[in-house]
Design a protein around this motif. Structure first.
Motif, PDB file in Angstrom:
ATOM      1  N   ARG A   1     -10.256  -3.386 -27.999  1.00  0.00           N
ATOM      2  CA  ARG A   1     -10.174  -3.124 -29.401  1.00  0.00           C
ATOM      3  C   ARG A   1      -8.593  -3.510 -29.819  1.00  0.00           C
TER       4      ARG A   1
ATOM      5  N   GLN B   1      -7.536  -0.559 -34.511  1.00  0.00           N
ATOM      6  CA  GLN B   1      -8.704  -0.203 -34.779  1.00  0.00           C
ATOM      7  C   GLN B   1      -9.003   0.863 -33.740  1.00  0.00           C
TER       8      GLN B   1
ATOM      9  N   LEU C   1      -9.718   4.134 -31.856  1.00  0.00           N
ATOM     10  CA  LEU C   1     -10.417   5.370 -32.225  1.00  0.00           C
ATOM     11  C   LEU C   1     -10.075   6.482 -31.293  1.00  0.00           C
TER      12      LEU C   1
ATOM     13  N   HIS D   1      -9.355   2.450 -26.512  1.00  0.00           N
ATOM     14  CA  HIS D   1      -9.518   3.714 -27.201  1.00  0.00           C
ATOM     15  C   HIS D   1      -8.856   4.789 -26.536  1.00  0.00           C
TER      16      HIS D   1
ATOM     17  N   ASP E   1     -12.301  11.134 -33.734  1.00  0.00           N
ATOM     18  CA  ASP E   1     -13.041  10.186 -34.571  1.00  0.00           C
ATOM     19  C   ASP E   1     -14.497  10.390 -34.349  1.00  0.00           C
TER      20      ASP E   1
ATOM     21  N   THR F   1     -14.357  -3.069 -36.796  1.00  0.00           N
ATOM     22  CA  THR F   1     -13.259  -1.954 -37.371  1.00  0.00           C
ATOM     23  C   THR F   1     -13.624  -0.687 -37.138  1.00  0.00           C
ATOM     24  N   LYS F   2     -12.893   0.184 -37.467  1.00  0.00           N
ATOM     25  CA  LYS F   2     -12.990   1.575 -37.549  1.00  0.00           C
ATOM     26  C   LYS F   2     -14.353   2.001 -38.707  1.00  0.00           C
TER      27      LYS F   2
ATOM     28  N   THR G   1     -17.901   2.206 -37.248  1.00  0.00           N
ATOM     29  CA  THR G   1     -18.276   3.347 -36.328  1.00  0.00           C
ATOM     30  C   THR G   1     -19.796   3.918 -36.107  1.00  0.00           C
TER      31      THR G   1
END
Length: 461
Positions: free
Chosen positions: A4, A8, A10, A33, A158, A344-345, A348
């Protein structure tokens, strides 16, 4: 694996340092991440119990680059052999023919649970995963993305990944109270490990110390299966035994970490051939584990889109089955591959829903089939058991034929179910999903919930 973009990235908290949890942590960290594993134990428990890595699992381990390390601590299977528990008579074997294994592009392996777990911990730490041991999680706030420890500490992320096994704290948050309601299994699964150096002192056990077959003895209302494993510390071979015996009112523990003295009466050793009796009594201890049978859970993702279940927390399979580790590894690959996609976030919750959609049906079917297979090898003496044994004897001659000489119909009937399991590739499942939905997800007006996705797709074309 693609990573990622940093913007973006997490934050994930993985609750539970199981194989499922650590594999997820490693793969998500590699996908770009930030991952924290929270484990209530001290991280030092090392199980010598044997696990099986079918081709669908081995293929993923190889993809992650674990292949060379796995090769040093694993045994390559060549066949599965069913035997009469009392006489030792060989019933029908399943020969892992070279041609079909080559087509599957991965081997069926045996290894110790502790070896695979330690390997993932090492890889995860090297990748940058943080571990917090001796930390028990007692509650989860799914809307805030928060877990609370026994000491009152609050940890936020997140996404919270529940990888805390059979007695999961996270599961009821996602599934509801029914997530902890089930029916106690009528049988107990018992782990026993015997060093092969002890077996070598007995002529009738020597063959088991070198044979790469997975042997299964069918007893009266019980069964034994055994396979070779390698101790990752000493590199000495050990024989990993699993016994399925009636509970008969004696409830076993739920912990894999506590062993107890060998109990020959409890293990129903008198129902097996002398060779098995001798083999089992070479061990000093046993680890019996009870099991609660749950109906497959439909929901693995909380409606907040911030909590997801993996491994036994999501699909509590029968202990010591053929696919416990494999389903967990597939979970980890599926989740991490989804979260390596160019999304993108804000996507999710959609990606978590995709994970549930891709994994739940396969794992639900596996939960059911594993119990059915266990009950098949544990039939009590009687007409049904006689029909089973006669069918296995009838199939033996055909099963031993070379692949090119065997009947096509027999091969199809024998291998169809195995191919469905072994040929599955979790990465390809995600790629197929992305081919179908990727353009819609890339649309500037991408909906934030999967519920809205269907009606928005057409506007993106």
């Amino acid at each position: 694996m693609p990573r990622r973009a940093a913007s973006q990235m997490l934050r994930f908290i993985v609750v539970g340092g199981s194989i499922a949890g650590v594999a997820c942590a490693y793969a998500l960290q590699e996908a770009g991440h930030q991952v924290l594993v929270v484990e209530q134990g001290d991280g030092r428990f090392n199980s010598h119990g044997g696990i099986r890595s079918p081709p669908n699992m081995t293929r993923l381990l190889n993809h992650w680059g674990l292949g060379p390390a796995i090769a040093r601590v694993s045994i390559k299977a060549d066949r599965f052999t069913l035997r009469d528990g009392k006489s030792g008579e060989e019933f029908s074997p399943l020969v892992l023919h070279e041609k079909i294994m080559k087509a599957l592009a991965a081997d069926f392996l045996y290894m110790q649970h502790g070896a695979l777990h330690a390997m993932f911990v090492e890889f995860a730490k090297n990748a940058g995963v943080q571990f917090r041991y001796n930390t028990e999680i007692v509650s989860v706030d799914p809307w805030k993305g928060m877990v609370i420890t026994r000491k009152g500490a609050k940890l936020s992320a997140d996404v919270i990944v529940g990888a805390d096994g059979y007695r999961s704290v996270v599961r009821p948050v996602v599934v509801g109270p029914e997530g902890m309601k089930g029916v106690m299994d009528k049988r107990v699964s018992v782990n026993i490990t015997v060093p092969t150096e002890l077996m070598l002192e007995h002529k009738d056990l020597v063959k088991l110390t070198v044979s790469p077959e997975w042997s299964i003895w069918l007893g009266d209302d019980c069964a034994v299966h055994g396979l070779l494993t390698v101790d990752p510390q000493s590199f000495k071979k050990e024989y990993a035994i699993v016994m399925h015996v009636p509970m008969e009112g004696k409830r076993a523990q739920n912990s894999w970490a506590r062993s107890q003295p060998l109990d020959e009466a409890f293990l129903k050793l008198d129902r097996f051939e002398p060779r098995i009796q001798k083999l089992v009594t070479l061990a000093q201890s046993m680890t019996p584990t009870s099991h609660t049978i749950y109906e497959p859970f439909d929901n693995w993702v909380h409606e907040s889109g911030r909590v997801v279940l993996v491994g036994e927390a999501a699909h509590p399979l029968m202990p010591n089955g053929s696919h416990n580790a494999a389903m967990s590894i597939e979970d980890a690959m599926t989740l991490s591959t989804l979260f390596s996609l160019p999304a993108t976030k804000s996507h999710t919750s959609v990606l978590l829903s995709a994970y549930e959609e891709l994994r739940q049906p396969r794992c639900a079917a596996t939960q059911v089939s594993e119990l059915q297979k266990r009950d098949f090898i544990c039939l009590p003496s009687g007409p049904e058991q006689q029909v089973r044994d006669d069918g296995l004897r009838d199939a033996r001659a055909r099963a031993l034929l070379d692949w090119d000489e065997a009947e096509e119909e027999f091969l199809r009937d024998t291998w169809e179910e195995y191919i469905d399991i072994f040929a599955f590739d979790a990465r390809e499942a995600v790629e197929d999903w992305w081919t179908k939905w990727g353009q819609a997800i890339s649309c500037p007006h991408m909906p934030e919930s999967r519920r809205e996705l269907g009606r928005e797709v057409l506007s993106c074309f």
